[in-house]
Design an enzyme around this catalytic site. Structure first.
Site, mmCIF file in Angstrom:
data_model
loop_
_atom_site.group_PDB
_atom_site.id
_atom_site.type_symbol
_atom_site.label_atom_id
_atom_site.label_comp_id
_atom_site.label_asym_id
_atom_site.label_seq_id
_atom_site.Cartn_x
_atom_site.Cartn_y
_atom_site.Cartn_z
ATOM 1 N N GLY A 1 9.368 54.518 30.138
ATOM 2 C CA GLY A 1 9.830 53.999 28.847
ATOM 3 C C GLY A 1 8.717 53.607 27.882
ATOM 4 O O GLY A 1 8.758 53.969 26.699
ATOM 5 N N HIS B 1 9.791 62.918 41.998
ATOM 6 C CA HIS B 1 10.124 61.701 41.244
ATOM 7 C C HIS B 1 11.474 61.168 41.744
ATOM 8 O O HIS B 1 12.359 61.937 42.110
ATOM 9 C CB HIS B 1 10.191 62.017 39.746
ATOM 10 N N LYS C 1 10.121 61.949 30.636
ATOM 11 C CA LYS C 1 11.470 62.275 31.153
ATOM 12 C C LYS C 1 12.155 63.206 30.142
ATOM 13 O O LYS C 1 11.482 64.043 29.563
ATOM 14 C CB LYS C 1 12.251 60.990 31.438
ATOM 15 N N SER D 1 8.473 50.148 35.374
ATOM 16 C CA SER D 1 8.484 49.080 34.363
ATOM 17 C C SER D 1 7.084 48.590 33.970
ATOM 18 O O SER D 1 6.886 47.398 33.724
ATOM 19 C CB SER D 1 9.361 47.916 34.827
HETATM 20 P P1 13P Z 1 9.723 53.116 33.565
HETATM 21 O O1 13P Z 1 8.291 52.898 33.174
HETATM 22 O O2 13P Z 1 10.620 53.390 32.386
HETATM 23 O O3 13P Z 1 10.229 52.073 34.485
HETATM 24 O O4 13P Z 1 9.742 54.501 34.392
HETATM 25 C C1 13P Z 1 8.855 54.674 35.430
HETATM 26 C C2 13P Z 1 8.875 56.083 35.839
HETATM 27 O O5 13P Z 1 9.836 56.572 36.370
HETATM 28 C C3 13P Z 1 7.673 56.881 35.547
HETATM 29 O O6 13P Z 1 7.686 58.087 36.232
#
Ligand code: 13P
Length: 253
Positions: free
Chosen positions: A236, A96, A13, A214
């Protein structure tokens, strides 16, 4: 059929500078030398060139997190496929949930982006997912089918061989509340049936479908052991190198 390859994809991100990216990849390389799986990092645009240089000839593929559907033009702040390709991106995340919900990307726009990526020879990772309200109202399958069918309209069978789908339930992204492996498997099976309708059983059924939302070292093994889950898309937990290495190890099986 050969041994199934598992994708472990990190989506950074809007995190990390290009210097951070190079440092991360340097430290990651010794851990992925032996892996059979496919390790991918979707990094910020500014890191793609240096990250690709660092990852060249290794087990790590570098990609982008978004792309415009035009090849060039007056689109301030946007980025085009040929630019990503030149920088070394081999794949791109499209649709996304953060792009859909924060930046109002529609299924139709994502459809144009998928086509552009395929034309440019950049592998599209088409992200789909339902919101909590949609799930509670029993609309999950309808929403996912629409996202898949609209985005993939006009994609040929041979193009579908160069495509990945990522199921990321919106309610599971960044919330710490991952789907259960059972829920994810059920949805993946449904997506596979839609893909088979679109591209036939052999090609549609062969599209890799990743789970995202997650994902952590605590839950990754549960997802990977499901028959229809071909890997994970990790937000994350990919930011911390040690955690990402742990995820890669846990996906080796
Ligand atoms: P998280 O793993 O932080 O929940 O994010 C998932 C995501 O959006 C991966 O593209």
């Amino acid at each position: 059929m050969g041994k199934r390859k598992i994708y472990v994809v990190g989506n950074w991100k809007m995190h990390k500078t290009s210097r951070d990216a190079v440092d991360y990849i340097e430290k990651l390389l010794p851990h992925v030398k032996e892996t059979e799986n496919l390790i991918c990092l979707a990094v910020p645009f500014t890191s793609i060139a240096l990250a690709s240089e660092k990852a060249e000839g290794t087990r790590i593929a570098i990609g982008a997190q978004n792309m415009h559907d035009a090849t060039e033009g007056a689109f301030t702040g946007e980025i085009a496929g040929p630019m990503l390709k030149e920088a070394g991106a081999s794949f791109v995340l499209l649709g996304h949930s953060e792009r859909r919900h924060i930046f109002q990307e529609t299924n139709e726009w994502i459809h144009r982006k998928v086509h552009r990526a395929l034309q440019e020879g950049i592998l599209p990772v088409l992200c789909i997912g339902e919101t909590l309200e949609e799930r509670l109202e029993g609309q999950t399958e309808e929403v996912l089918k629409k996202q898949l069918v609209t985005a993939l309209e006009g994609v040929s069978e041979s193009q579908a061989e160069h495509l990945i789908v990522a199921y990321e339930p919106v309610w599971a992204i960044g919330t710490g509340k991952a789907a259960t492996p059972l829920i994810a498997e059920e949805v993946h099976l449904f997506c596979r049936s839609v893909l088979s309708e679109l591209f036939g059983k052999k090609i549609g059924g062969g599209v890799s479908i990743l789970y995202g939302g997650s994902v952590s070292p605590q839950n990754v093994a549960g997802f990977i052991k499901e028959k229809n889950i071909d890997g994970v898309l990790v937000g994350g937990a990919s930011l911390n190198l040690a955690t990402f290495v742990q995820l890669i190890e846990l996906c080796k099986k």
